[in-house]
Write a protein that holds these residues in place. Structure first.
Motif, PDB file in Angstrom:
ATOM      1  N   CYS A 192       0.839  -1.197   0.000  1.00 58.64           N
ATOM      2  CA  CYS A 192       0.000   0.000   0.000  1.00 58.64           C
ATOM      3  C   CYS A 192       0.875   1.248   0.000  1.00 58.64           C
ATOM      4  O   CYS A 192       2.018   1.212   0.469  1.00 58.64           O
ATOM      5  N   GLU A 193       0.345   2.319  -0.541  1.00 59.25           N
ATOM      6  CA  GLU A 193       0.982   3.628  -0.379  1.00 59.25           C
ATOM      7  C   GLU A 193      -0.077   4.649   0.017  1.00 59.25           C
ATOM      8  O   GLU A 193      -1.203   4.625  -0.504  1.00 59.25           O
ATOM      9  N   TRP A 194       0.318   5.535   0.932  1.00 64.85           N
ATOM     10  CA  TRP A 194      -0.497   6.678   1.321  1.00 64.85           C
ATOM     11  C   TRP A 194       0.079   7.884   0.585  1.00 64.85           C
ATOM     12  O   TRP A 194       1.262   8.217   0.738  1.00 64.85           O
ATOM     13  N   ALA A 195      -0.720   8.549  -0.243  1.00 66.82           N
ATOM     14  CA  ALA A 195      -0.192   9.601  -1.111  1.00 66.82           C
ATOM     15  C   ALA A 195      -1.190  10.748  -1.229  1.00 66.82           C
ATOM     16  O   ALA A 195      -2.410  10.535  -1.203  1.00 66.82           O
ATOM     17  N   PRO A 196      -0.684  11.989  -1.389  1.00 62.65           N
ATOM     18  CA  PRO A 196      -1.579  13.138  -1.548  1.00 62.65           C
ATOM     19  C   PRO A 196      -2.164  13.211  -2.955  1.00 62.65           C
ATOM     20  O   PRO A 196      -1.588  12.698  -3.915  1.00 62.65           O
ATOM     21  N   GLY A 241      -2.450  11.980  11.289  1.00 63.67           N
ATOM     22  CA  GLY A 241      -1.213  12.753  11.348  1.00 63.67           C
ATOM     23  C   GLY A 241      -0.722  13.015   9.939  1.00 63.67           C
ATOM     24  O   GLY A 241      -1.302  12.548   8.958  1.00 63.67           O
ATOM     25  N   THR A 242       0.377  13.781   9.841  1.00 64.14           N
ATOM     26  CA  THR A 242       0.951  14.143   8.548  1.00 64.14           C
ATOM     27  C   THR A 242       2.393  13.655   8.476  1.00 64.14           C
ATOM     28  O   THR A 242       3.169  13.830   9.420  1.00 64.14           O
ATOM     29  N   VAL A 243       2.760  13.045   7.357  1.00 66.84           N
ATOM     30  CA  VAL A 243       4.124  12.553   7.150  1.00 66.84           C
ATOM     31  C   VAL A 243       5.040  13.735   6.883  1.00 66.84           C
ATOM     32  O   VAL A 243       4.793  14.535   5.971  1.00 66.84           O
ATOM     33  N   THR A 244       6.115  13.852   7.669  1.00 65.93           N
ATOM     34  CA  THR A 244       7.036  14.984   7.533  1.00 65.93           C
ATOM     35  C   THR A 244       8.441  14.552   7.114  1.00 65.93           C
ATOM     36  O   THR A 244       9.373  15.351   7.167  1.00 65.93           O
ATOM     37  N   SER A 245       8.610  13.299   6.729  1.00 62.46           N
ATOM     38  CA  SER A 245       9.925  12.817   6.298  1.00 62.46           C
ATOM     39  C   SER A 245      10.375  13.564   5.050  1.00 62.46           C
ATOM     40  O   SER A 245       9.562  14.098   4.289  1.00 62.46           O
ATOM     41  N   ARG A 302       5.729  11.829   1.510  1.00 59.19           N
ATOM     42  CA  ARG A 302       5.873  13.087   2.245  1.00 59.19           C
ATOM     43  C   ARG A 302       4.645  13.961   2.002  1.00 59.19           C
ATOM     44  O   ARG A 302       4.121  14.017   0.892  1.00 59.19           O
ATOM     45  N   HIS A 303       4.168  14.617   3.045  1.00 61.96           N
ATOM     46  CA  HIS A 303       2.992  15.497   3.061  1.00 61.96           C
ATOM     47  C   HIS A 303       1.671  14.742   3.181  1.00 61.96           C
ATOM     48  O   HIS A 303       0.634  15.360   3.427  1.00 61.96           O
ATOM     49  N   ALA A 304       1.663  13.411   3.004  1.00 61.06           N
ATOM     50  CA  ALA A 304       0.397  12.677   3.048  1.00 61.06           C
ATOM     51  C   ALA A 304      -0.203  12.729   4.448  1.00 61.06           C
ATOM     52  O   ALA A 304       0.499  12.620   5.454  1.00 61.06           O
ATOM     53  N   GLN A 305      -1.521  12.889   4.523  1.00 60.50           N
ATOM     54  CA  GLN A 305      -2.231  12.737   5.785  1.00 60.50           C
ATOM     55  C   GLN A 305      -2.629  11.273   5.914  1.00 60.50           C
ATOM     56  O   GLN A 305      -3.192  10.696   4.986  1.00 60.50           O
ATOM     57  N   ILE A 306      -2.318  10.692   7.067  1.00 62.18           N
ATOM     58  CA  ILE A 306      -2.522   9.258   7.260  1.00 62.18           C
ATOM     59  C   ILE A 306      -3.409   9.014   8.476  1.00 62.18           C
ATOM     60  O   ILE A 306      -3.343   9.735   9.469  1.00 62.18           O
ATOM     61  N   ARG A 307      -4.251   8.003   8.376  1.00 60.35           N
ATOM     62  CA  ARG A 307      -5.077   7.577   9.499  1.00 60.35           C
ATOM     63  C   ARG A 307      -4.256   6.680  10.420  1.00 60.35           C
ATOM     64  O   ARG A 307      -3.540   5.791   9.954  1.00 60.35           O
ATOM     65  N   LEU A 308      -4.343   6.916  11.724  1.00 64.00           N
ATOM     66  CA  LEU A 308      -3.556   6.183  12.718  1.00 64.00           C
ATOM     67  C   LEU A 308      -4.480   5.260  13.502  1.00 64.00           C
ATOM     68  O   LEU A 308      -5.289   5.725  14.303  1.00 64.00           O
ATOM     69  N   GLU A 309      -4.349   3.946  13.264  1.00 60.06           N
ATOM     70  CA  GLU A 309      -5.211   2.998  13.971  1.00 60.06           C
ATOM     71  C   GLU A 309      -4.860   2.919  15.451  1.00 60.06           C
ATOM     72  O   GLU A 309      -5.739   2.901  16.315  1.00 60.06           O
ATOM     73  N   CYS A 310      -3.556   2.856  15.750  1.00 55.97           N
ATOM     74  CA  CYS A 310      -3.120   2.751  17.134  1.00 55.97           C
ATOM     75  C   CYS A 310      -1.612   2.988  17.205  1.00 55.97           C
ATOM     76  O   CYS A 310      -0.933   3.040  16.180  1.00 55.97           O
ATOM     77  N   ARG A 345       0.368   2.093  13.748  1.00 54.84           N
ATOM     78  CA  ARG A 345      -0.189   1.111  12.829  1.00 54.84           C
ATOM     79  C   ARG A 345      -1.203   1.811  11.931  1.00 54.84           C
ATOM     80  O   ARG A 345      -2.156   2.434  12.413  1.00 54.84           O
ATOM     81  N   LEU A 346      -0.981   1.714  10.622  1.00 48.91           N
ATOM     82  CA  LEU A 346      -1.877   2.334   9.652  1.00 48.91           C
ATOM     83  C   LEU A 346      -2.923   1.357   9.143  1.00 48.91           C
ATOM     84  O   LEU A 346      -3.992   1.759   8.689  1.00 48.91           O
ATOM     85  N   ALA A 347      -2.591   0.079   9.162  1.00 48.43           N
ATOM     86  CA  ALA A 347      -3.468  -1.006   8.732  1.00 48.43           C
ATOM     87  C   ALA A 347      -2.888  -2.277   9.341  1.00 48.43           C
ATOM     88  O   ALA A 347      -1.736  -2.272   9.804  1.00 48.43           O
ATOM     89  N   PRO A 348      -3.629  -3.361   9.388  1.00 53.50           N
ATOM     90  CA  PRO A 348      -3.068  -4.607   9.940  1.00 53.50           C
ATOM     91  C   PRO A 348      -1.761  -4.987   9.260  1.00 53.50           C
ATOM     92  O   PRO A 348      -1.684  -5.080   8.035  1.00 53.50           O
ATOM     93  N   GLY A 349      -0.702  -5.160  10.069  1.00 51.24           N
ATOM     94  CA  GLY A 349       0.606  -5.526   9.538  1.00 51.24           C
ATOM     95  C   GLY A 349       1.314  -4.414   8.801  1.00 51.24           C
ATOM     96  O   GLY A 349       2.227  -4.682   8.013  1.00 51.24           O
ATOM     97  N   MET A 350       0.928  -3.134   9.045  1.00 50.69           N
ATOM     98  CA  MET A 350       1.569  -2.001   8.364  1.00 50.69           C
ATOM     99  C   MET A 350       1.807  -0.880   9.369  1.00 50.69           C
ATOM    100  O   MET A 350       0.851  -0.283   9.883  1.00 50.69           O
ATOM    101  N   TYR A 351       3.114  -0.610   9.638  1.00 48.92           N
ATOM    102  CA  TYR A 351       3.517   0.351  10.659  1.00 48.92           C
ATOM    103  C   TYR A 351       4.481   1.383  10.083  1.00 48.92           C
ATOM    104  O   TYR A 351       5.255   1.084   9.167  1.00 48.92           O
ATOM    105  N   VAL A 352       4.449   2.604  10.658  1.00 47.66           N
ATOM    106  CA  VAL A 352       5.434   3.634  10.329  1.00 47.66           C
ATOM    107  C   VAL A 352       6.006   4.192  11.624  1.00 47.66           C
ATOM    108  O   VAL A 352       5.332   4.197  12.665  1.00 47.66           O
TER     109      VAL A 352
END
Length: 368
Positions: free
Chosen positions: A202-206, A294-298, A320-328, A347-354
């Motif tokens: 998956c990718e989270w992108a603006p 939250g927002t990705v600032t990398s 970078r700049h994407a707004q992401i949903r934070l599950e936990c 955790r953004l989705a099951p088995g997916m962490y940043v």
């Protein structure tokens, strides 16, 4: 004594509820916006003849839900939006000159933007904006919608997106066929989660561009602005390609050659999802839901891993700049980043962490 205690509790409850009850505008509020330039010019190198320019945000003392814009600039369109209580913006809504536009949520912050829908520049003058509370019934945005659509690679390196971003090699953004979900340059207030059909990556992108095929097809919206006879979640281009809808043509009268409902920049296509060809993907339109975010600032795209440690396999990216949903939030490896040294992972989705070291949190999630 018991009655006095009950009365005291009732008074406290009433006082607290008074503090939390929204203060709606009793009377219409008007203001004037002078555009930064007296002429709006098309952006060079755009895929479609469409360019936008954001205007300053107006902060109000009371909540409004309806906006009317008056202007004398033929050939210019105006969109409006409002800031939700959780810090997210509503979708952009077109405000036809002199006709009230209902916002998707009551707000104290209203923003307008100019839209040039053609290839020729036009003169622009002042805008008169009037806002009021009309008791609009809002849709609960708790759950974000997800649809399976056909994705194509945008490419066009060196060109310019509808929001003014110059496309670079291995870029990370997407295009949707409606400007209602178009983010500003270097902003991610409208972002998507796009996953391969098997959800292996998956990718989270603006959303930084408008297309493919159409510019007024907000197929994810419950109050679809165009092609209202089509089911929600079905892009017009897909209906045209598969069913011969609209004679098999898009809004410009072009023969639709594929069923695309989203375009992916090269980096999203090749690096985020590791696609080798155009494919069906699952797209979640992040701004249509609620909850912690939250927002990705990398400085570059952020690795998405199967667990809260940099040694875990990479299964996607968050641009970078994407707004992401934070599950936990989960404890994990301590990492130095743009938000300081942080051992918290999200955790953004099951088995997916940043790593939290690269995420500016606007609304904190619960622990995992």
């Amino acid at each position: 004594m018991i009655n006095r205690t009950r009365a005291l509790v009732l008074c406290v409850l009433l006082a607290v509820s008074g503090l939390t009850t929204p203060a709606f505008a009793d009377e219409p509020v008007s203001w004037t916006i002078d555009p930064p330039r007296n002429r709006l010019e098309p952006l060079p190198g755009t895929m479609l003849p469409l360019s936008v320019e954001d205007l300053p945000v107006k902060e109000l003392e009371s909540e409004v839900d309806t906006v009317r814009v008056e202007h004398g600039s033929p050939g210019v369109l105006v969109d409006v939006r409002g800031l939700r209580a959780d810090g997210r913006w509503t979708e952009w809504i077109e405000a036809a000159a002199g006709i009230p536009a209902a916002l998707p949520s009551a707000t104290r912050s209203v923003q307008a933007r100019l839209v040039l829908p053609g290839p020729v520049g036009v003169e622009v003058g002042a805008l008169k904006v009037t806002a009021w509370h009309a008791a609009v019934v809002f849709t609960d945005p708790t759950l974000a919608v997800t649809y399976r659509v056909f994705a194509t690679r945008e490419g066009l390196v060196g060109g310019t997106t509808a929001n003014g971003h110059k496309i670079v090699q291995r870029d990370h953004f997407v295009a949707l066929p409606s400007r209602r979900g178009l983010a500003g340059k270097n902003q991610g207030n409208y972002s998507v989660k796009v996953c391969t059909a098997d959800h292996g990556r998956c990718e989270w992108a603006p959303v930084w561009d408008v297309g493919p095929w159409n510019t007024k097809d907000d197929y994810w919206s419950p109050d679809r602005a165009s092609w209202g006879d089509l089911p929600r979640g079905l892009p017009q281009a897909q209906a045209a390609y598969q069913r011969g809808y609209n004679g098999g043509k898009d809004e410009f009268g072009r023969e639709v050659a594929n069923p695309a409902g989203i375009d992916l920049a090269d980096g999203t296509f090749w690096d985020g999802l590791k696609l080798k060809d155009n494919a069906w993907v699952d797209v979640t339109y992040q701004w249509t839901g609620g909850g912690p975010w939250g927002t990705v600032t990398s400085y570059d795209s952020l690795n998405v891993r199967t667990g809260p440690h940099s040694s875990q396999p990479q299964v996607g990216l968050a641009a970078r700049h994407a707004q992401i949903r934070l599950e936990c939030a989960a404890p994990g490896e301590s990492v130095p980043g743009t938000e300081g040294t942080e051992a918290r992972w999200y955790r953004l989705a099951p088995g997916m962490y940043v790593s939290g070291a690269y995420v500016k949190v606007a609304q904190a999630p619960p622990p995992c």
